[in-house]
Write a protein that holds these residues in place. Structure first.
Motif, PDB file in Angstrom:
ATOM      1  N   ASN A 202      -0.588  14.003  -7.734  1.00  0.00           N
ATOM      2  CA  ASN A 202      -0.210  12.690  -8.282  1.00  0.00           C
ATOM      3  C   ASN A 202      -0.726  11.490  -7.468  1.00  0.00           C
ATOM      4  O   ASN A 202      -0.367  10.358  -7.765  1.00  0.00           O
ATOM      5  CB  ASN A 202       1.316  12.595  -8.448  1.00  0.00           C
ATOM      6  CG  ASN A 202       2.053  12.635  -7.119  1.00  0.00           C
ATOM      7  OD1 ASN A 202       1.453  12.896  -6.082  1.00  0.00           O
ATOM      8  ND2 ASN A 202       3.344  12.353  -7.135  1.00  0.00           N
ATOM      9  N   TYR A 203      -1.554  11.751  -6.444  1.00  0.00           N
ATOM     10  CA  TYR A 203      -1.975  10.608  -5.619  1.00  0.00           C
ATOM     11  C   TYR A 203      -2.759   9.585  -6.445  1.00  0.00           C
ATOM     12  O   TYR A 203      -2.633   8.373  -6.246  1.00  0.00           O
ATOM     13  CB  TYR A 203      -2.776  11.081  -4.387  1.00  0.00           C
ATOM     14  CG  TYR A 203      -4.225  11.370  -4.676  1.00  0.00           C
ATOM     15  CD1 TYR A 203      -5.198  10.380  -4.572  1.00  0.00           C
ATOM     16  CD2 TYR A 203      -4.626  12.643  -5.088  1.00  0.00           C
ATOM     17  CE1 TYR A 203      -6.523  10.646  -4.869  1.00  0.00           C
ATOM     18  CE2 TYR A 203      -5.939  12.914  -5.394  1.00  0.00           C
ATOM     19  CZ  TYR A 203      -6.887  11.915  -5.288  1.00  0.00           C
ATOM     20  OH  TYR A 203      -8.184  12.170  -5.595  1.00  0.00           O
ATOM     21  N   GLN A 204      -3.568  10.094  -7.379  1.00  0.00           N
ATOM     22  CA  GLN A 204      -4.393   9.181  -8.182  1.00  0.00           C
ATOM     23  C   GLN A 204      -3.497   8.190  -8.938  1.00  0.00           C
ATOM     24  O   GLN A 204      -3.688   6.972  -8.874  1.00  0.00           O
ATOM     25  CB  GLN A 204      -5.248  10.016  -9.166  1.00  0.00           C
ATOM     26  CG  GLN A 204      -6.075   9.200 -10.137  1.00  0.00           C
ATOM     27  CD  GLN A 204      -7.273   8.504  -9.479  1.00  0.00           C
ATOM     28  OE1 GLN A 204      -7.897   9.041  -8.558  1.00  0.00           O
ATOM     29  NE2 GLN A 204      -7.575   7.282  -9.930  1.00  0.00           N
ATOM     30  N   GLU A 205      -2.506   8.743  -9.606  1.00  0.00           N
ATOM     31  CA  GLU A 205      -1.634   7.900 -10.422  1.00  0.00           C
ATOM     32  C   GLU A 205      -0.787   6.957  -9.551  1.00  0.00           C
ATOM     33  O   GLU A 205      -0.710   5.755  -9.791  1.00  0.00           O
ATOM     34  CB  GLU A 205      -0.721   8.819 -11.250  1.00  0.00           C
ATOM     35  CG  GLU A 205       0.258   8.089 -12.133  1.00  0.00           C
ATOM     36  CD  GLU A 205       1.395   8.999 -12.596  1.00  0.00           C
ATOM     37  OE1 GLU A 205       1.252  10.234 -12.558  1.00  0.00           O
ATOM     38  OE2 GLU A 205       2.444   8.438 -12.962  1.00  0.00           O
ATOM     39  N   ILE A 206      -0.161   7.532  -8.498  1.00  0.00           N
ATOM     40  CA  ILE A 206       0.825   6.750  -7.735  1.00  0.00           C
ATOM     41  C   ILE A 206       0.153   5.757  -6.780  1.00  0.00           C
ATOM     42  O   ILE A 206       0.638   4.655  -6.585  1.00  0.00           O
ATOM     43  CB  ILE A 206       1.750   7.689  -6.918  1.00  0.00           C
ATOM     44  CG1 ILE A 206       2.397   8.736  -7.814  1.00  0.00           C
ATOM     45  CG2 ILE A 206       2.798   6.890  -6.139  1.00  0.00           C
ATOM     46  CD1 ILE A 206       3.543   8.246  -8.656  1.00  0.00           C
ATOM     47  N   LEU A 207      -0.957   6.164  -6.176  1.00  0.00           N
ATOM     48  CA  LEU A 207      -1.540   5.305  -5.140  1.00  0.00           C
ATOM     49  C   LEU A 207      -2.763   4.519  -5.595  1.00  0.00           C
ATOM     50  O   LEU A 207      -2.946   3.383  -5.190  1.00  0.00           O
ATOM     51  CB  LEU A 207      -1.924   6.155  -3.917  1.00  0.00           C
ATOM     52  CG  LEU A 207      -0.780   6.914  -3.248  1.00  0.00           C
ATOM     53  CD1 LEU A 207      -1.309   7.774  -2.116  1.00  0.00           C
ATOM     54  CD2 LEU A 207       0.286   5.942  -2.732  1.00  0.00           C
TER      55      LEU A 207
ATOM     56  N   LEU B  65      -3.788   1.585  -3.062  1.00  0.00           N
ATOM     57  CA  LEU B  65      -5.020   1.826  -2.308  1.00  0.00           C
ATOM     58  C   LEU B  65      -6.195   1.663  -3.274  1.00  0.00           C
ATOM     59  O   LEU B  65      -6.047   1.964  -4.468  1.00  0.00           O
ATOM     60  CB  LEU B  65      -5.047   3.254  -1.745  1.00  0.00           C
ATOM     61  CG  LEU B  65      -4.033   3.638  -0.673  1.00  0.00           C
ATOM     62  CD1 LEU B  65      -4.200   5.110  -0.289  1.00  0.00           C
ATOM     63  CD2 LEU B  65      -4.190   2.757   0.576  1.00  0.00           C
ATOM     64  N   ALA B  66      -7.325   1.224  -2.744  1.00  0.00           N
ATOM     65  CA  ALA B  66      -8.525   1.157  -3.582  1.00  0.00           C
ATOM     66  C   ALA B  66      -9.200   2.522  -3.542  1.00  0.00           C
ATOM     67  O   ALA B  66      -9.149   3.217  -2.522  1.00  0.00           O
ATOM     68  CB  ALA B  66      -9.465   0.095  -3.052  1.00  0.00           C
ATOM     69  N   ALA B  67      -9.839   2.900  -4.649  1.00  0.00           N
ATOM     70  CA  ALA B  67     -10.560   4.190  -4.680  1.00  0.00           C
ATOM     71  C   ALA B  67     -11.543   4.247  -3.513  1.00  0.00           C
ATOM     72  O   ALA B  67     -11.725   5.292  -2.882  1.00  0.00           O
ATOM     73  CB  ALA B  67     -11.263   4.355  -6.008  1.00  0.00           C
TER      74      ALA B  67
ATOM     75  N   VAL C  60      -4.029  10.276   3.202  1.00  0.00           N
ATOM     76  CA  VAL C  60      -4.360  10.521   1.792  1.00  0.00           C
ATOM     77  C   VAL C  60      -5.703  11.245   1.716  1.00  0.00           C
ATOM     78  O   VAL C  60      -5.872  12.207   0.969  1.00  0.00           O
ATOM     79  CB  VAL C  60      -4.364   9.200   0.989  1.00  0.00           C
ATOM     80  CG1 VAL C  60      -4.768   9.452  -0.454  1.00  0.00           C
ATOM     81  CG2 VAL C  60      -2.984   8.543   1.049  1.00  0.00           C
ATOM     82  N   LYS C  61      -6.643  10.824   2.570  1.00  0.00           N
ATOM     83  CA  LYS C  61      -7.933  11.535   2.625  1.00  0.00           C
ATOM     84  C   LYS C  61      -7.714  12.992   3.015  1.00  0.00           C
ATOM     85  O   LYS C  61      -8.315  13.897   2.459  1.00  0.00           O
ATOM     86  CB  LYS C  61      -8.837  10.890   3.677  1.00  0.00           C
ATOM     87  CG  LYS C  61      -9.545   9.645   3.203  1.00  0.00           C
ATOM     88  CD  LYS C  61     -10.524   9.248   4.304  1.00  0.00           C
ATOM     89  CE  LYS C  61     -11.255   7.982   3.967  1.00  0.00           C
ATOM     90  NZ  LYS C  61     -11.946   7.404   5.108  1.00  0.00           N
ATOM     91  N   SER C  62      -6.853  13.188   4.007  1.00  0.00           N
ATOM     92  CA  SER C  62      -6.579  14.548   4.477  1.00  0.00           C
ATOM     93  C   SER C  62      -5.960  15.395   3.359  1.00  0.00           C
ATOM     94  O   SER C  62      -6.295  16.575   3.211  1.00  0.00           O
ATOM     95  CB  SER C  62      -5.653  14.477   5.700  1.00  0.00           C
ATOM     96  OG  SER C  62      -5.345  15.753   6.172  1.00  0.00           O
TER      97      SER C  62
END
Ligand code: BGC
Length: 345
Positions: A328-333, A339-341, A263-265
């Motif tokens: 959409n990673y913010q919304e979904i994950l 995952l925590a921010a 996700v970072k990548s």
């Protein structure tokens, strides 16, 4: 009267011995398996069960002996995420001999009559999401290309790996046939593109070879990677020869599992997407299936045809995977709390 009856028949919580669920997991090498395990332990506890959870460091003999121990201890059900789906036939038959039901978790166990149910995500669907992502990102329905693509598959002893690959190729093959996508290495056979143990370093080495053998002049535009571990190896290989700069953009690279590093990548412009399979959902569904079995209720399944383990078609509960990228990673994950921010900072 009812209370007295319950008491006499030992149905009350205090009168009944707690049941124990054996959980055999492959390894802690991937974040996801730890999450799967933690969620299962938590959910079984909420339902009033004890658990005996074991991780096998990706060693088949270790996993076999862990399951044998569970049988000896007389657990009530065994949930298994196998390392090698072909290597558990005997031990599962042993469980069956002791009337211990077995649920295959995420990965199907082959050649075993004693598998009662299977809980997983739509594995073919995972590949379809990966294939569609490549088609959409390269706009293959509008651009003639040709674009260069290389293909990677998962571990050959994991029944899921072929489902992922077949799903992806069901989308990509027409473009390969039409010449819009070109596999310059010519390597498309599953046996040639499969990565033992889903190992990132092995994937990196294969990508190094593909790049030096086929892409000294040309660019690679897309890489089909079956999961995040493999994708991260591919990203490292590409970066080491200068991809990820303005004149050499990263190809489209797929993945699966929503591992933190991937996700970072994605946020940093390395890997392009991942397929999110909510491990909490899979753990919940599995715990519910076990509970239904032990209570003699009808077990929730939604697929009676896809997963043939060579001796039977295993009734399956299939969940839906979701494609995740920068949009959409913010919304979904994150917003969902998966995952925590702070995990991805
Ligand atoms: C799982 C994937 C995982 C892979 C490697 C597969 O069976 O479905 O989620 O990435 O194994 O552990």
């Amino acid at each position: 009267m009812v209370c007295a009856l319950l008491f006499l028949t030992a149905c009350g919580a205090s009168g009944e011995a707690e049941k124990t669920i054996g959980i055999a997991m492959p390894s802690k090498a991937l974040e996801r398996w730890e999450k799967d395990g933690d969620y299962m332990v938590e959910t079984f506890k909420e339902l009033g069960y004890q658990t005996d959870i074991q991780y096998a460091q990706d060693q088949v003999p270790t996993q076999v002996s862990q399951i044998e121990n569970m049988i000896t201890k007389g657990v009530d059900v065994i949930v298994i995420a196998s390392i090698d789906g072909e290597a558990l036939t005997d031990v599962v038959e042993k469980a069956k001999g002791q009337d211990i039901p077995v649920i295959a978790y995420d990965r199907l166990i082959m050649n075993a009559e004693g598998i009662d149910y299977y809980a997983t995500f739509d594995n073919f669907g995972v590949g379809v999401l990966q294939g569609n992502y490549i088609v959409d990102s390269l706009e293959l329905d509008h651009q003639a290309g040709p674009f260069n693509i290389e293909l990677f598959g998962g571990a050959p002893d994991d029944n899921n790996a072929r489902f992922f690959y077949n799903g992806a190729l069901s989308v990509l093959q027409p473009y390969i046939d039409a010449g819009t996508l070109i596999v310059k290495s010519g390597q498309t056979e599953f046996s040639r593109i499969a990565i033992q143990n889903w190992d990132g370093a092995t994937a990196q080495a294969r990508m190094d070879n593909l790049l030096s053998g086929n892409y000294t002049e040309d660019q690679v535009d897309a890489v089909l990677a079956p999961n995040d571990a493999v994708a991260m190896g591919i990203v490292s290989s590409l970066r080491s020869v200068g991809y990820g700069s303005n004149d050499r953009p990263m190809p489209v690279i797929t993945g699966q599992d929503a591992e933190t590093a991937s996700v970072k990548s994605i946020i940093e412009g390395g890997q392009s997407m991942t397929v999110f399979k909510d491990t909490q959902q899979l753990a919940d569904v599995t715990a519910q299936m076990v509970d239904q079995m032990l209570k003699g209720e009808e077990v929730t399944v939604n697929d009676h045809e896809t997963y043939d383990n060579n001796v039977k078609v295993v009734p399956t509960n299939l969940l839906i995977p979701i494609a995740v990228d920068i949009q959409n990673y913010q919304e979904i994950l994150i917003d969902s709390g998966y995952l925590a921010a702070s995990d991805i900072e």
